[in-house]
Write an enzyme that holds these catalytic residues in place. Structure first.
Site, short mmCIF file in Angstrom:
data_model
loop_
_atom_site.label_atom_id
_atom_site.label_comp_id
_atom_site.label_asym_id
_atom_site.label_seq_id
_atom_site.Cartn_x
_atom_site.Cartn_y
_atom_site.Cartn_z
N GLU A 143 0.88 -1.24 0.11
CA GLU A 143 0.04 -0.20 -0.17
C GLU A 143 0.70 1.23 -0.29
OE1 GLU A 143 -0.74 -2.65 1.68
OE2 GLU A 143 -2.80 -3.23 1.74
N HIS A 183 3.62 1.65 -1.88
CA HIS A 183 3.75 1.91 -3.55
C HIS A 183 2.59 2.41 -3.90
CE1 HIS A 183 6.90 -1.20 -2.36
NE2 HIS A 183 7.71 -0.15 -2.97
N GLN A 228 22.64 -1.32 -5.82
CA GLN A 228 22.55 -0.64 -4.67
C GLN A 228 22.48 -1.57 -3.40
OE1 GLN A 228 18.33 0.95 -5.70
NE2 GLN A 228 17.87 0.44 -3.68
N ARG A 240 10.50 -5.79 2.83
CA ARG A 240 11.04 -6.58 3.70
C ARG A 240 10.29 -7.12 5.09
NH1 ARG A 240 15.55 -3.07 1.89
NH2 ARG A 240 17.10 -4.57 0.76
O1 PAF Z 1 13.11 2.91 -2.87
C1 PAF Z 1 13.50 1.95 -3.71
O2 PAF Z 1 12.54 1.13 -3.87
C2 PAF Z 1 14.74 2.05 -4.61
O3 PAF Z 1 15.69 2.58 -3.82
C3 PAF Z 1 14.55 2.99 -5.79
C4 PAF Z 1 14.14 4.27 -5.66
C5 PAF Z 1 13.40 2.18 -6.72
C6 PAF Z 1 15.84 2.83 -6.56
O4 PAF Z 1 16.09 1.61 -6.89
#
Ligand code: PAF
Length: 281
Positions: free
Chosen positions: A35, A37, A61, A187
């Site tokens: 939710e 996102h 990352q 997560r």
């Molecule tokens: O917040 C995230 O899910 C990631 O760090 C992002 C901004 C999509 C970059 O991979």
């Protein structure tokens, strides 16, 4: 909803939309949407004529000992959520589409990335800045939407956009929480039922921090010490950090004044969770 897997497809569609005079929104995600996102996607759809969401678990990352391989993925479920939100196009590239085998150009930021998550995840923000820059170049949005749960990421992206003159408006969206207070996160799926209960210590500690400030606490160390003590009452919790920093520079403060971010990362079992709150004093 269009599903694009190549940079060329996205460029062609966005070019067409721009010719028709539409404004473009971008919601970058790593998928396994919840939710939180959906709230970004809905906000983007409400403010932009056409909205692109990216679903890409960005390998650069993640540190070598982090959860890249275990990171949860469910693209068809993600598409259902994005379609319900009114997203016009999903960009779902492969790692090879985003990173040529001899890829060697990164966007690296000083200062704002040295504290908080940057301390325990040294290459994380370089990976975030690089992929977000690429997405900005591919989609060329007018506005891009990021969650306040990743408060340091939001500050870093705002600074990158300013420093590198991207000319894109960054819209921050509030943290979305479960009914019991736990901040929504992909997560959270790693938590077993005992850990899920223990994870409430993060939001409880956010509330404690807020109430101490409301009662007049202005000493940053005293605030974070009380918050840490509270976290340590939970046997399954292990503190990565609890810090009070300037809301723009992300540097530690001793006195709580101006725009302040109070942020924490806490391991619950093996799962590292983050939470935060911002205040202006
Ligand atoms: O917040 C995230 O899910 C990631 O760090 C992002 C901004 C999509 C970059 O991979």
């Amino acid at each position: 909803m269009i599903i694009a897997s190549t940079i060329e497809e996205v460029r062609a569609q966005v070019c067409q939309w721009k010719k028709e005079g539409f404004t473009i929104g971008l919601v970058p995600t790593m998928g396994y949407l919840h939710e939180g996102h959906a709230s970004l996607a809905k906000k983007a759809v409400s403010l932009c004529d056409k909205t692109v969401a990216s679903v890409f678990v960005n390998p650069i990352q993640f540190g070598p000992t982090e959860d890249l391989d275990a990171y949860p993925r469910d693209f068809s479920h993600d598409c259902n959520i994005l379609a319900d939100c009114g997203i016009d196009m999903v960009f779902h590239p492969t790692p090879e589409e985003m990173y040529a085998s001899d890829f060697c150009t990164y966007v690296d930021m000083e200062h704002l990335t040295t504290q908080l998550c940057g301390k325990s995840r040294p290459i994380h923000f370089r990976g975030v800045c690089t992929v977000v820059s690429k997405l900005f170049h591919i989609v060329t949005p007018d506005k891009a939407f990021f969650g306040e749960k990743d408060a340091q990421q939001l500050a870093v992206v705002r600074r990158m956009v300013r420093d590198l003159s991207f000319g894109i408006e960054i819209v921050g969206c509030p943290i979305v929480r479960e009914a019991d207070g736990l901040a929504k996160s992909s997560r959270n799926t790693y938590l077993n039922s005992e850990e899920r209960q223990a994870a409430l210590i993060l939001s409880k500690t956010v509330n404690l921090g807020k109430s101490l400030i409301e009662k007049g606490q202005r000493d940053a160390n005293a605030l974070t010490a009380a918050m840490k003590e509270n976290i340590l009452t939970e046997p399954l919790a292990r503190i990565d950090y609890v810090d009070a920093v300037d809301g723009v520079t992300m540097q530690p403060v001793s006195q709580l004044k101006g725009q302040i971010l109070v942020a924490m990362a806490v391991y619950i079992g093996k799962t590292r969770l983050i939470d935060n709150f911002s205040v202006t004093l």
